[in-house]
Design a protein around this motif. Structure first.
Motif, PDB file in Angstrom:
ATOM      1  N   MET A   1       0.814  -1.214   0.000  1.00  0.00           N
ATOM      2  CA  MET A   1       0.000   0.000   0.000  1.00  0.00           C
ATOM      3  C   MET A   1       0.848   1.264   0.000  1.00  0.00           C
ATOM      4  O   MET A   1       0.469   2.262  -0.613  1.00  0.00           O
ATOM      5  CB  MET A   1      -0.956  -0.007   1.209  1.00  0.00           C
ATOM      6  CG  MET A   1      -2.122  -0.957   1.061  1.00  0.00           C
ATOM      7  SD  MET A   1      -3.318  -0.422  -0.189  1.00  0.00           S
ATOM      8  CE  MET A   1      -2.883  -1.346  -1.613  1.00  0.00           C
ATOM      9  N   ALA A   2       1.998   1.229   0.671  1.00  0.00           N
ATOM     10  CA  ALA A   2       2.873   2.412   0.677  1.00  0.00           C
ATOM     11  C   ALA A   2       3.386   2.690  -0.736  1.00  0.00           C
ATOM     12  O   ALA A   2       3.405   3.846  -1.182  1.00  0.00           O
ATOM     13  CB  ALA A   2       4.033   2.200   1.647  1.00  0.00           C
ATOM     14  N   THR A   3       3.780   1.650  -1.448  1.00  0.00           N
ATOM     15  CA  THR A   3       4.246   1.825  -2.823  1.00  0.00           C
ATOM     16  C   THR A   3       3.113   2.323  -3.705  1.00  0.00           C
ATOM     17  O   THR A   3       3.297   3.220  -4.528  1.00  0.00           O
ATOM     18  CB  THR A   3       4.814   0.499  -3.376  1.00  0.00           C
ATOM     19  OG1 THR A   3       5.894   0.072  -2.540  1.00  0.00           O
ATOM     20  CG2 THR A   3       5.285   0.649  -4.803  1.00  0.00           C
ATOM     21  N   LEU A   4       1.948   1.759  -3.519  1.00  0.00           N
ATOM     22  CA  LEU A   4       0.783   2.188  -4.300  1.00  0.00           C
ATOM     23  C   LEU A   4       0.482   3.669  -4.053  1.00  0.00           C
ATOM     24  O   LEU A   4       0.185   4.410  -4.998  1.00  0.00           O
ATOM     25  CB  LEU A   4      -0.424   1.321  -3.938  1.00  0.00           C
ATOM     26  CG  LEU A   4      -1.517   1.180  -4.972  1.00  0.00           C
ATOM     27  CD1 LEU A   4      -0.983   0.599  -6.269  1.00  0.00           C
ATOM     28  CD2 LEU A   4      -2.643   0.310  -4.430  1.00  0.00           C
ATOM     29  N   ALA A   5       0.587   4.110  -2.808  1.00  0.00           N
ATOM     30  CA  ALA A   5       0.355   5.524  -2.490  1.00  0.00           C
ATOM     31  C   ALA A   5       1.393   6.405  -3.178  1.00  0.00           C
ATOM     32  O   ALA A   5       1.061   7.486  -3.689  1.00  0.00           O
ATOM     33  CB  ALA A   5       0.382   5.733  -0.978  1.00  0.00           C
TER      34      ALA A   5
ATOM     35  N   MET B   1      -3.613   4.072 -12.620  1.00  0.00           N
ATOM     36  CA  MET B   1      -3.938   2.730 -12.118  1.00  0.00           C
ATOM     37  C   MET B   1      -3.787   2.679 -10.602  1.00  0.00           C
ATOM     38  O   MET B   1      -4.627   2.107  -9.900  1.00  0.00           O
ATOM     39  CB  MET B   1      -3.031   1.667 -12.753  1.00  0.00           C
ATOM     40  CG  MET B   1      -3.289   1.393 -14.212  1.00  0.00           C
ATOM     41  SD  MET B   1      -4.850   0.547 -14.526  1.00  0.00           S
ATOM     42  CE  MET B   1      -4.601  -0.994 -13.702  1.00  0.00           C
ATOM     43  N   ALA B   2      -2.733   3.280 -10.093  1.00  0.00           N
ATOM     44  CA  ALA B   2      -2.501   3.297  -8.640  1.00  0.00           C
ATOM     45  C   ALA B   2      -3.598   4.074  -7.921  1.00  0.00           C
ATOM     46  O   ALA B   2      -4.070   3.650  -6.861  1.00  0.00           O
ATOM     47  CB  ALA B   2      -1.131   3.890  -8.338  1.00  0.00           C
ATOM     48  N   ARG B   3      -4.020   5.194  -8.495  1.00  0.00           N
ATOM     49  CA  ARG B   3      -5.113   5.964  -7.871  1.00  0.00           C
ATOM     50  C   ARG B   3      -6.405   5.158  -7.840  1.00  0.00           C
ATOM     51  O   ARG B   3      -7.153   5.195  -6.876  1.00  0.00           O
ATOM     52  CB  ARG B   3      -5.310   7.293  -8.596  1.00  0.00           C
ATOM     53  CG  ARG B   3      -4.207   8.309  -8.302  1.00  0.00           C
ATOM     54  CD  ARG B   3      -4.478   9.684  -8.877  1.00  0.00           C
ATOM     55  NE  ARG B   3      -4.381   9.748 -10.335  1.00  0.00           N
ATOM     56  CZ  ARG B   3      -3.241   9.825 -11.021  1.00  0.00           C
ATOM     57  NH1 ARG B   3      -2.077   9.833 -10.397  1.00  0.00           N
ATOM     58  NH2 ARG B   3      -3.252   9.904 -12.342  1.00  0.00           N
ATOM     59  N   GLU B   4      -6.665   4.409  -8.929  1.00  0.00           N
ATOM     60  CA  GLU B   4      -7.874   3.585  -8.968  1.00  0.00           C
ATOM     61  C   GLU B   4      -7.836   2.476  -7.914  1.00  0.00           C
ATOM     62  O   GLU B   4      -8.879   2.055  -7.424  1.00  0.00           O
ATOM     63  CB  GLU B   4      -8.039   2.963 -10.357  1.00  0.00           C
ATOM     64  CG  GLU B   4      -8.440   3.956 -11.428  1.00  0.00           C
ATOM     65  CD  GLU B   4      -8.465   3.342 -12.817  1.00  0.00           C
ATOM     66  OE1 GLU B   4      -8.343   2.096 -12.933  1.00  0.00           O
ATOM     67  OE2 GLU B   4      -8.598   4.111 -13.783  1.00  0.00           O
ATOM     68  N   LEU B   5      -6.639   1.991  -7.603  1.00  0.00           N
ATOM     69  CA  LEU B   5      -6.508   0.906  -6.629  1.00  0.00           C
ATOM     70  C   LEU B   5      -6.338   1.395  -5.201  1.00  0.00           C
ATOM     71  O   LEU B   5      -6.380   0.594  -4.273  1.00  0.00           O
ATOM     72  CB  LEU B   5      -5.299   0.025  -6.988  1.00  0.00           C
ATOM     73  CG  LEU B   5      -5.491  -0.886  -8.177  1.00  0.00           C
ATOM     74  CD1 LEU B   5      -4.154  -1.441  -8.643  1.00  0.00           C
ATOM     75  CD2 LEU B   5      -6.441  -2.018  -7.831  1.00  0.00           C
ATOM     76  N   SER B   6      -6.105   2.693  -5.033  1.00  0.00           N
ATOM     77  CA  SER B   6      -5.906   3.209  -3.684  1.00  0.00           C
ATOM     78  C   SER B   6      -7.147   2.950  -2.845  1.00  0.00           C
ATOM     79  O   SER B   6      -8.272   3.107  -3.316  1.00  0.00           O
ATOM     80  CB  SER B   6      -5.596   4.711  -3.717  1.00  0.00           C
ATOM     81  OG  SER B   6      -4.351   4.916  -4.320  1.00  0.00           O
ATOM     82  N   PRO B   7      -6.935   2.536  -1.597  1.00  0.00           N
ATOM     83  CA  PRO B   7      -8.083   2.183  -0.757  1.00  0.00           C
ATOM     84  C   PRO B   7      -8.994   3.378  -0.492  1.00  0.00           C
ATOM     85  O   PRO B   7      -8.533   4.486  -0.306  1.00  0.00           O
ATOM     86  CB  PRO B   7      -7.452   1.702   0.547  1.00  0.00           C
ATOM     87  CG  PRO B   7      -5.996   1.722   0.368  1.00  0.00           C
ATOM     88  CD  PRO B   7      -5.670   2.373  -0.929  1.00  0.00           C
TER      89      PRO B   7
END
Length: 196
Positions: free
Chosen positions: A19-23, A45-51
């Motif tokens: 999650m840190a990498t995704l953020a 893509m990362a923004r779409e997957l962000s919780p």
């Protein structure tokens, strides 16, 4: 910046992002350049997957882990085999791995004892390039040394691997990583051609 890009792609190919990498990836924005487009797509893509309330953290982690598994591990084998030996010979643990190990020894690069993957895994080779640039193994390598390593261990198979990743059936989050890797290696190849 080159080392950071090598390191980023290596990190994303070594394991599914946390999650840190995704953020961090969610902060990426792009532009119309060859590198900017896939960086922007990766950020999106990362923004779409962000919780958030609709997509809890565990769902995003599970989705990324499942995609990574389908691409690189699979039941028996993943859709892609990210190894130089496989791309260059059709088999694992072949001469490209032996040549890489010999070059690693010459450069003072030691195998990560915690890694279960052979050294010719794309993530490991990209990480070695980053290390050569910033001097993680000794003094920073000069451009001639970087070029020799790139030419011997990445140039002849890396763009094909990233093209395959970009078009892989299981790739959603990883498709822009494939596009980014392919564009970056093409730029690196062109730049190294200017080095005597």
């Amino acid at each position: 910046m080159r080392a950071r890009l090598y390191g980023l792609i290596a990190h994303l190919l070594a394991a599914p992002p946390d999650m840190a990498t995704l953020a961090d990836l969610a902060r990426l924005t792009g532009d119309a350049s060859d590198l900017g487009r896939p960086l922007g797509d990766l950020g999106e893509m990362a923004r779409e997957l962000s919780p958030d309330a609709l997509s809890p953290r565990d769902e995003a982690c599970e989705r990324l882990a499942r995609e990574y598994h389908d691409l690189f591990i699979g039941l028996g084998r993943g859709e892609l085999l990210p190894y130089a030996s496989y791309y260059l010979t059709g088999f694992l643990n072949e001469k490209p791995l032996a040549r890489l190990r010999a070059r690693m020894n010459e450069l003072g690069i030691e195998r990560d004892p915690s890694s279960r993957e052979p050294e010719d895994h794309m993530a490991a080779i990209l990480d070695m390039m980053a290390g050569l640039i910033v001097g993680r193994f000794a003094e920073p390598a000069d451009l001639a040394t970087q070029k020799a390593f790139f030419t011997a261990h990445l140039a002849d198979w890396g763009p094909y691997f990233f093209r395959d990743l970009e078009k892989a059936e299981a790739a959603q989050f990883y498709a822009p990583i494939g596009a980014l890797g392919r564009a970056f290696l093409i730029i690196e190849q062109a730049a190294f051609e200017m080095v005597d």
